[in-house]
Structure formats: C-alpha cells, structure tokens
Design a protein around this motif. Structure first.
Motif, mmCIF file in Angstrom:
data_model
loop_
_atom_site.group_PDB
_atom_site.id
_atom_site.type_symbol
_atom_site.label_atom_id
_atom_site.label_comp_id
_atom_site.label_asym_id
_atom_site.label_seq_id
_atom_site.Cartn_x
_atom_site.Cartn_y
_atom_site.Cartn_z
ATOM 1 N N TRP A 156 0.801 -1.228 0.000
ATOM 2 C CA TRP A 156 0.000 0.000 0.000
ATOM 3 C C TRP A 156 0.835 1.281 0.000
ATOM 4 O O TRP A 156 1.978 1.292 0.438
ATOM 5 C CB TRP A 156 -0.988 -0.027 1.166
ATOM 6 C CG TRP A 156 -0.452 0.204 2.549
ATOM 7 C CD1 TRP A 156 -0.408 1.407 3.201
ATOM 8 C CD2 TRP A 156 0.041 -0.751 3.491
ATOM 9 N NE1 TRP A 156 0.090 1.248 4.472
ATOM 10 C CE2 TRP A 156 0.379 -0.069 4.679
ATOM 11 C CE3 TRP A 156 0.238 -2.139 3.447
ATOM 12 C CZ2 TRP A 156 0.905 -0.704 5.801
ATOM 13 C CZ3 TRP A 156 0.770 -2.780 4.580
ATOM 14 C CH2 TRP A 156 1.092 -2.058 5.731
ATOM 15 N N ALA A 171 -4.563 2.678 10.216
ATOM 16 C CA ALA A 171 -3.662 2.071 11.232
ATOM 17 C C ALA A 171 -2.599 3.062 11.687
ATOM 18 O O ALA A 171 -1.451 2.693 11.930
ATOM 19 C CB ALA A 171 -3.037 0.775 10.715
ATOM 20 N N HIS A 221 -2.113 0.430 18.308
ATOM 21 C CA HIS A 221 -3.005 -0.725 18.478
ATOM 22 C C HIS A 221 -2.135 -1.977 18.505
ATOM 23 O O HIS A 221 -0.950 -1.910 18.199
ATOM 24 C CB HIS A 221 -3.999 -0.809 17.314
ATOM 25 C CG HIS A 221 -3.350 -1.041 15.975
ATOM 26 N ND1 HIS A 221 -2.740 -0.028 15.247
ATOM 27 C CD2 HIS A 221 -3.166 -2.171 15.238
ATOM 28 C CE1 HIS A 221 -2.234 -0.519 14.129
ATOM 29 N NE2 HIS A 221 -2.464 -1.829 14.095
ATOM 30 N N ASP A 274 -2.234 -6.006 16.893
ATOM 31 C CA ASP A 274 -2.966 -6.883 15.967
ATOM 32 C C ASP A 274 -3.281 -8.185 16.690
ATOM 33 O O ASP A 274 -2.461 -8.678 17.474
ATOM 34 C CB ASP A 274 -2.100 -7.210 14.736
ATOM 35 C CG ASP A 274 -1.780 -5.973 13.913
ATOM 36 O OD1 ASP A 274 -2.477 -4.960 14.059
ATOM 37 O OD2 ASP A 274 -0.827 -6.046 13.112
ATOM 38 N N LYS A 317 5.349 -10.310 10.962
ATOM 39 C CA LYS A 317 5.198 -9.538 9.734
ATOM 40 C C LYS A 317 6.568 -9.075 9.275
ATOM 41 O O LYS A 317 7.359 -8.594 10.080
ATOM 42 C CB LYS A 317 4.325 -8.303 9.967
ATOM 43 C CG LYS A 317 2.844 -8.610 10.047
ATOM 44 C CD LYS A 317 2.011 -7.346 10.250
ATOM 45 C CE LYS A 317 0.538 -7.699 10.140
ATOM 46 N NZ LYS A 317 -0.347 -6.564 10.376
ATOM 47 N N PHE A 369 8.236 -6.233 6.942
ATOM 48 C CA PHE A 369 7.946 -4.971 6.248
ATOM 49 C C PHE A 369 9.093 -4.683 5.276
ATOM 50 O O PHE A 369 10.263 -4.842 5.635
ATOM 51 C CB PHE A 369 7.909 -3.795 7.238
ATOM 52 C CG PHE A 369 6.702 -3.737 8.120
ATOM 53 C CD1 PHE A 369 6.492 -4.649 9.132
ATOM 54 C CD2 PHE A 369 5.778 -2.708 7.961
ATOM 55 C CE1 PHE A 369 5.380 -4.555 9.968
ATOM 56 C CE2 PHE A 369 4.667 -2.614 8.791
ATOM 57 C CZ PHE A 369 4.459 -3.541 9.795
ATOM 58 N N HIS A 377 7.225 3.296 10.482
ATOM 59 C CA HIS A 377 6.500 2.360 11.327
ATOM 60 C C HIS A 377 6.961 2.621 12.762
ATOM 61 O O HIS A 377 8.163 2.712 13.023
ATOM 62 C CB HIS A 377 6.799 0.922 10.905
ATOM 63 C CG HIS A 377 6.050 -0.085 11.713
ATOM 64 N ND1 HIS A 377 4.691 -0.234 11.617
ATOM 65 C CD2 HIS A 377 6.466 -0.946 12.674
ATOM 66 C CE1 HIS A 377 4.294 -1.153 12.486
ATOM 67 N NE2 HIS A 377 5.357 -1.613 13.134
ATOM 68 N N THR A 389 3.581 -7.692 15.501
ATOM 69 C CA THR A 389 2.609 -6.608 15.727
ATOM 70 C C THR A 389 1.547 -6.972 16.765
ATOM 71 O O THR A 389 0.534 -6.315 16.864
ATOM 72 C CB THR A 389 1.946 -6.160 14.410
ATOM 73 O OG1 THR A 389 1.376 -7.307 13.777
ATOM 74 C CG2 THR A 389 2.950 -5.490 13.490
ATOM 75 N N HIS A 394 1.858 -0.793 18.063
ATOM 76 C CA HIS A 394 2.483 -0.222 16.874
ATOM 77 C C HIS A 394 1.493 0.642 16.126
ATOM 78 O O HIS A 394 0.282 0.581 16.363
ATOM 79 C CB HIS A 394 2.975 -1.354 15.965
ATOM 80 C CG HIS A 394 1.840 -2.140 15.379
ATOM 81 N ND1 HIS A 394 1.118 -3.069 16.097
ATOM 82 C CD2 HIS A 394 1.239 -2.103 14.155
ATOM 83 C CE1 HIS A 394 0.168 -3.582 15.351
ATOM 84 N NE2 HIS A 394 0.206 -3.008 14.163
ATOM 85 N N LYS A 395 2.011 1.413 15.192
ATOM 86 C CA LYS A 395 1.180 2.201 14.274
ATOM 87 C C LYS A 395 2.067 2.657 13.126
ATOM 88 O O LYS A 395 3.308 2.595 13.207
ATOM 89 C CB LYS A 395 0.600 3.422 14.986
ATOM 90 C CG LYS A 395 1.678 4.427 15.413
ATOM 91 C CD LYS A 395 1.098 5.762 15.871
ATOM 92 C CE LYS A 395 2.232 6.755 16.115
ATOM 93 N NZ LYS A 395 1.780 8.111 16.398
ATOM 94 N N GLY A 396 1.441 3.118 12.063
ATOM 95 C CA GLY A 396 2.180 3.844 11.043
ATOM 96 C C GLY A 396 2.074 5.302 11.442
ATOM 97 O O GLY A 396 0.993 5.768 11.790
ATOM 98 N N ARG A 413 4.684 7.086 1.250
ATOM 99 C CA ARG A 413 5.383 5.863 1.651
ATOM 100 C C ARG A 413 4.773 4.699 0.893
ATOM 101 O O ARG A 413 3.550 4.562 0.839
ATOM 102 C CB ARG A 413 5.224 5.618 3.162
ATOM 103 C CG ARG A 413 6.044 4.428 3.660
ATOM 104 C CD ARG A 413 5.730 4.046 5.104
ATOM 105 N NE ARG A 413 4.480 3.300 5.193
ATOM 106 C CZ ARG A 413 4.001 2.765 6.308
ATOM 107 N NH1 ARG A 413 4.657 2.908 7.459
ATOM 108 N NH2 ARG A 413 2.857 2.101 6.306
ATOM 109 N N GLN A 452 4.303 -5.922 2.607
ATOM 110 C CA GLN A 452 4.288 -6.676 3.862
ATOM 111 C C GLN A 452 3.885 -8.127 3.626
ATOM 112 O O GLN A 452 3.016 -8.401 2.813
ATOM 113 C CB GLN A 452 3.257 -6.001 4.771
ATOM 114 C CG GLN A 452 3.103 -6.597 6.127
ATOM 115 C CD GLN A 452 2.017 -5.860 6.897
ATOM 116 O OE1 GLN A 452 0.846 -6.158 6.725
ATOM 117 N NE2 GLN A 452 2.390 -4.920 7.732
HETATM 118 O O1 LIG Z 1 1.575 1.400 8.489
HETATM 119 C C1 LIG Z 1 2.214 0.897 9.412
HETATM 120 O O2 LIG Z 1 3.412 1.123 9.597
HETATM 121 C C2 LIG Z 1 1.514 -0.006 10.386
HETATM 122 C C3 LIG Z 1 0.499 -0.871 9.741
HETATM 123 C C4 LIG Z 1 -0.118 -1.853 10.686
HETATM 124 O O3 LIG Z 1 -0.706 -1.532 11.670
HETATM 125 C C5 LIG Z 1 0.051 -3.285 10.404
HETATM 126 O O4 LIG Z 1 0.582 -3.635 9.354
HETATM 127 O O5 LIG Z 1 -0.354 -4.093 11.249
#
Ligand SMILES: O=C(O)CCC(=O)C(=O)O
Ligand SMILES: [Fe+2]
Length: 334
Positions: free
Chosen positions: A185, A199, A203, A205, A213, A215, A228, A277, A281-283, A291, A295
């Motif tokens: 994305w 996101a 939060h 996951d 995950k 990245f 991230h 995750t 975490h968050k973006g 960006r 993933q």
């Molecule tokens: O965009 C991000 O860095 C976090 C995305 C996210 O919350 C996830 O991939 O679980």
C-alpha cells in the motif's frame, strides 16, 4: 475483589466458547465469528497468556521443517538476530532489496490503478473505483493493492517465496509457518483524517494466535514520511493500564511505556524489518511525501480473522515445486 470475581466468570464464559470452537477448527478448519470474538476477549483477560499457551501446543503438534534451503534475501538472520527480535519485538535486518527490484516494484505501483481507503465512512471501506496514486493530490491516507495485483509484480512474488523469510518465521513461530497475508500500500499525508482506518493510531494486531510480519520499505522513510512506530518489548505482556482491545492515543502509550521505548523505524528504501505486531504499533501519520510498503505475514495457525485465499493461477511456474514441497505453508493459496 468484585472485579476479579467478574473477570473470573467472564474468562470462564469466553473460554468455554473458545474451547468448543477451537476443537471444531482442529477437526474441520471451521470456526465462527463467535469463536474469534471469544479468542480476542480471552487474550485481554489473560494479558496475552492465552495465546502463548496455545502457541506452545501448536508448536509441539505441528513441528518444524527439517531443512529449509539456506538461500534468500536475509543475511544477518541467525541466532543473534532472532534473540534480539524475541526481546524487542522488532528487528531491522542488514539486508536490503536491490536497486533493480526496488525500481521494478515502484514502477509497477506507480502505474497500477489501486483502491483507496474511503474516509467518508467510518468503516474501514476501500473504494470500488481504482485510481493511479497521485502523491501531489492525495484523496486518502491509504491506497491498497489487492492480492492478485500484488502477485502480478514479479519481485514481490519472489519475496513471498523467499526461503530466508520462511526460515526466520519458522524459528520465531516455533513451527512450520503459514503464509497468511500479503499487503502492499501507499500512504499519503491527509491531515489526520482516516487515521484509525489507516492504522495510524497505536493498536495491537490480533488476527491470529502468533504471527510475524516482514515490512519492506519501497520508498525512503524518514520521520515525516510515515515511519512504522513500535513500542519496544510490548509484545510479551499487556499491562493492566492498556488491557483492552482497540485504538490508543499516543499520550496514553507514552505514559505507560516511556518515550524511550517508542521507536520510530526510519530507513532507506529497500529496508527490511521484522515486527511482531502483537506489540503496540502504528504507522506514523505522514506530514509530507509518500510511503510505499510491502508486507508479508506468516502465522502459526489460520484460526482467527477470516481472510480470502490467494489465487493459485497467478503463481509463477518456478515456485510450483516449492508450493508442493511446502504445501502446509501455502495452504491459504487455493
Ligand atoms: O503502516 C504501518 O506502519 C503499520 C500498519 C499496521 O498496523 C500493520 O501492518 O499491522
Ligand atoms: Fe497493525
């Protein structure tokens, strides 16, 4: 006292729903939304312990592949990397995607029409129309490619079948990993609108029991272009102050974990990061630029959130042997 009694009864109630559904899942691979909801409830009620216990059982039952070939993108992925990852919940590898692959992935994303997060609704809905991403005029904080659009990009498919990622995932999960999600994305600045759906609020996951995950940054990521963000070490326990499901404000997370544990993972394009995750975490919301991120998620079980299997016909010929030999890992490809 009263609270602990209530917790006890709640736990008992959700545990019995979960136990029934999980037993059914083990027989038939089927479960309902009720079972998944109970799974999330028990996670919070046990501060995450319920997942740890289940993961131990799964590891014992499923076991590992004896030899996964020593090939692939990761270089520093030995015991020391794993140790660090287990401790911190995230790890930045020395290895990088090469320039040729990066250019091919970027060009593919730049010319391929994509759905975007529709911020007019509160639900996390994606548009049915597809647009070419225009970073000069963003219409959403997030634009997401579908599974089939991902598979049509050769270097992404190569990463999906990379043995070094599979191996690292196996060591972390303690059993044969299941490829269960790929995501690709664009993120763009959008004045905080749609932060929740994109996101961009803290939060954890909980789609699966245990997961990892990877990245891949396809564009350079600095503090203004959506790093991230990860709360170091938050993947092993859920302190009572944050012992609930949902989204969290930065202030709240900072006051519990301390600023020094809030890590912004910046990096040049090509950076490869492993993240559990289950930790917070968050973006980070973008202030400028864009960006592009790819993933891959591996899990120890497909119990949890329902997901749509990937279309087998899009897998390149060269990976057919791997699909057969490691069929357990690719059972979510139909
Ligand atoms: O965009 C991000 O860095 C976090 C995305 C996210 O919350 C996830 O991939 O679980
Ligand atoms: Fe997340």
């Amino acid at each position: 006292m009263l609270k602990s009694v209530t917790t006890f009864f709640k736990k008992r109630k959700y545990q019995s729903i979960f136990d029934k559904e999980y037993a059914e899942f083990q027989k038939s691979n089927k479960f309902s939304g009720k079972g998944y909801k109970a799974f999330r409830k028990i996670f919070v009620l046990t501060h995450g312990r319920s997942n740890d216990e289940l993961s131990e059982q799964i590891a014992e039952k499923i076991g590992k592949y004896a030899n996964i070939p020593q090939s692939g993108i990761l270089k520093n992925s030995g015991e020391a990397a794993l140790e660090q990852f287990r401790k911190d919940g995230y790890y930045v590898f020395d290895a990088c995607l090469d320039e040729v692959a990066l250019a091919e992935i970027y060009e593919y994303a730049a010319k391929t029409p994509v759905s975007y997060l529709d911020t007019k609704t509160n639900a996390q809905d994606y548009s049915s129309e597809k647009v070419i991403f225009d970073s000069a005029n963003p219409i959403s904080p997030r634009y997401q490619f579908s599974n089939s659009e991902i598979l049509q990009c050769k270097p992404l498919q190569k990463l999906i079948f990379d043995f070094s990622l599979l191996k690292f995932a196996q060591e972390y999960l303690g059993c044969k990993p299941i490829l269960d999600l790929v995501a690709f994305w664009w993120s763009a600045p959008f004045n905080g609108i749609g932060k929740n759906g994109a996101a961009q609020m803290y939060h954890f996951d909980l789609d699966r029991i245990k997961f990892i995950k990877f990245f891949f940054y396809i564009t350079d990521v600095d503090t203004d272009t959506g790093p991230h963000c990860y709360v170091k070490g938050s993947h092993t326990d859920l302190p009572k102050e944050v012992n609930r499901d949902g989204r969290f404000e930065d202030k709240e997370i900072e006051s519990i974990y301390g600023k020094e544990n809030l890590i912004e993972i910046t990096g040049k394009k090509g950076s490869i990061i492993a993240v559990d995750t289950r930790g917070f975490h968050k973006g980070k919301e973008l202030l400028k630029g864009k960006r592009l991120l790819f993933q891959i998620q591996f899990s120890n079980s497909l119990f949890g959130q329902t997901s749509s299997p990937t279309n087998l016909s899009l897998i390149n010929e060269e990976y057919q042997n791997q699909l057969n030999e490691y069929s357990y890992s690719y059972s979510n490809i139909s």
